[in-house]
Motif scaffolding. Structure first.
Motif, PDB file in Angstrom:
ATOM      1  N   MET A 108       0.982  -1.208  -0.073  1.00  0.00           N
ATOM      2  CA  MET A 108      -0.067  -0.132   0.058  1.00  0.00           C
ATOM      3  C   MET A 108       0.981   1.018  -0.093  1.00  0.00           C
ATOM      4  SD  MET A 108      -3.074   1.287  -0.124  1.00  0.00           S
ATOM      5  CE  MET A 108      -4.395   0.768   0.642  1.00  0.00           C
ATOM      6  N   MET A 109       1.750   1.313   0.803  1.00  0.00           N
ATOM      7  CA  MET A 109       2.788   2.295   1.004  1.00  0.00           C
ATOM      8  C   MET A 109       3.899   2.562  -0.206  1.00  0.00           C
ATOM      9  SD  MET A 109       1.514   4.690   3.042  1.00  0.00           S
ATOM     10  CE  MET A 109       3.052   5.692   3.341  1.00  0.00           C
ATOM     11  N   LEU A 110       4.131   1.494  -1.044  1.00  0.00           N
ATOM     12  CA  LEU A 110       5.287   1.384  -1.933  1.00  0.00           C
ATOM     13  C   LEU A 110       5.322   2.341  -3.081  1.00  0.00           C
ATOM     14  CD1 LEU A 110       7.410  -0.446  -3.026  1.00  0.00           C
ATOM     15  CD2 LEU A 110       5.747  -1.723  -4.509  1.00  0.00           C
ATOM     16  N   TRP A 111       4.039   2.688  -3.625  1.00  0.00           N
ATOM     17  CA  TRP A 111       4.036   3.729  -4.513  1.00  0.00           C
ATOM     18  C   TRP A 111       4.378   5.054  -4.175  1.00  0.00           C
ATOM     19  CZ3 TRP A 111       5.566   2.159  -8.852  1.00  0.00           C
ATOM     20  CH2 TRP A 111       5.165   1.032  -9.528  1.00  0.00           C
ATOM     21  N   PRO A 112       3.887   5.546  -3.022  1.00  0.00           N
ATOM     22  CA  PRO A 112       4.117   6.830  -2.490  1.00  0.00           C
ATOM     23  C   PRO A 112       5.634   7.106  -2.270  1.00  0.00           C
ATOM     24  CG  PRO A 112       2.019   6.152  -1.490  1.00  0.00           C
ATOM     25  CD  PRO A 112       2.549   5.030  -2.334  1.00  0.00           C
TER      26      PRO A 112
ATOM     27  N   VAL B 267       8.063   5.077  -3.602  1.00  0.00           N
ATOM     28  CA  VAL B 267       8.877   5.113  -4.836  1.00  0.00           C
ATOM     29  C   VAL B 267       8.807   6.440  -5.302  1.00  0.00           C
ATOM     30  CG1 VAL B 267       8.758   4.416  -7.243  1.00  0.00           C
ATOM     31  CG2 VAL B 267       8.402   2.528  -5.314  1.00  0.00           C
ATOM     32  N   THR B 268       7.509   7.138  -5.388  1.00  0.00           N
ATOM     33  CA  THR B 268       7.389   8.603  -5.831  1.00  0.00           C
ATOM     34  C   THR B 268       8.503   9.393  -5.050  1.00  0.00           C
ATOM     35  OG1 THR B 268       5.122   8.203  -6.587  1.00  0.00           O
ATOM     36  CG2 THR B 268       5.696  10.376  -6.518  1.00  0.00           C
TER      37      THR B 268
ATOM     38  N   VAL C  14      15.417  11.952  -6.117  1.00  0.00           N
ATOM     39  CA  VAL C  14      16.757  11.679  -6.986  1.00  0.00           C
ATOM     40  C   VAL C  14      16.653  12.790  -8.122  1.00  0.00           C
ATOM     41  CG1 VAL C  14      17.582   9.669  -8.744  1.00  0.00           C
ATOM     42  CG2 VAL C  14      16.783   9.101  -6.476  1.00  0.00           C
ATOM     43  N   LEU C  15      15.607  13.015  -8.762  1.00  0.00           N
ATOM     44  CA  LEU C  15      15.571  13.935  -9.858  1.00  0.00           C
ATOM     45  C   LEU C  15      16.111  15.327  -9.479  1.00  0.00           C
ATOM     46  CD1 LEU C  15      12.426  12.771 -11.742  1.00  0.00           C
ATOM     47  CD2 LEU C  15      14.757  12.387 -12.535  1.00  0.00           C
ATOM     48  N   THR C  16      15.422  15.761  -8.087  1.00  0.00           N
ATOM     49  CA  THR C  16      15.818  17.012  -7.536  1.00  0.00           C
ATOM     50  C   THR C  16      17.453  16.771  -7.581  1.00  0.00           C
ATOM     51  OG1 THR C  16      13.748  17.242  -6.610  1.00  0.00           O
ATOM     52  CG2 THR C  16      15.588  18.657  -5.698  1.00  0.00           C
ATOM     53  N   ALA C  17      17.993  16.203  -6.888  1.00  0.00           N
ATOM     54  CA  ALA C  17      19.300  16.092  -6.681  1.00  0.00           C
ATOM     55  C   ALA C  17      20.248  16.017  -8.027  1.00  0.00           C
ATOM     56  CB  ALA C  17      20.001  14.717  -6.216  1.00  0.00           C
ATOM     57  N   LEU C  18      19.587  15.306  -9.180  1.00  0.00           N
ATOM     58  CA  LEU C  18      20.145  15.358 -10.706  1.00  0.00           C
ATOM     59  C   LEU C  18      20.306  16.735 -11.114  1.00  0.00           C
ATOM     60  CD1 LEU C  18      21.398  13.829 -13.071  1.00  0.00           C
ATOM     61  CD2 LEU C  18      19.268  13.438 -13.618  1.00  0.00           C
ATOM     62  N   VAL C  19      19.051  17.810 -10.823  1.00  0.00           N
ATOM     63  CA  VAL C  19      18.918  19.134 -11.279  1.00  0.00           C
ATOM     64  C   VAL C  19      19.981  19.831 -10.588  1.00  0.00           C
ATOM     65  CG1 VAL C  19      17.372  20.990 -11.402  1.00  0.00           C
ATOM     66  CG2 VAL C  19      16.637  18.580 -12.316  1.00  0.00           C
ATOM     67  N   ILE C  20      20.040  19.650  -9.200  1.00  0.00           N
ATOM     68  CA  ILE C  20      20.813  20.333  -8.666  1.00  0.00           C
ATOM     69  C   ILE C  20      22.414  20.306  -9.327  1.00  0.00           C
ATOM     70  CG2 ILE C  20      21.799  20.899  -6.218  1.00  0.00           C
ATOM     71  CD1 ILE C  20      19.000  20.277  -5.220  1.00  0.00           C
TER      72      ILE C  20
END
Length: 53
Positions: free
Chosen positions: A1-5, A7-8, A14-20
């Motif tokens: 039940m809590m897997l997808w939140p 993962v999101t 991860v994407l925020t760290a990549l942009v920074i």
């Protein structure tokens, strides 16, 4: 039940760290290029500017 939140959230972080990281690298490269252009002497001679009376 809590897997997808979870993962999101992890994907978002991860994407925020990549942009920074990409922005930091790009900024460092821009500042290095700008420092090289500032060190070069400009063409022409510098003339003092007088204030208008």
């Amino acid at each position: 039940m809590m897997l997808w939140p979870a993962v999101t959230l992890i994907g978002f972080l991860v994407l925020t760290a990549l942009v920074i990281a990409m922005g930091t690298r790009s900024t460092a490269r821009y500042e290095a290029e700008r420092a090289q252009t500032v060190e070069r002497p400009r063409h022409g001679s510098a003339e003092p500017v007088r204030a208008a009376a």
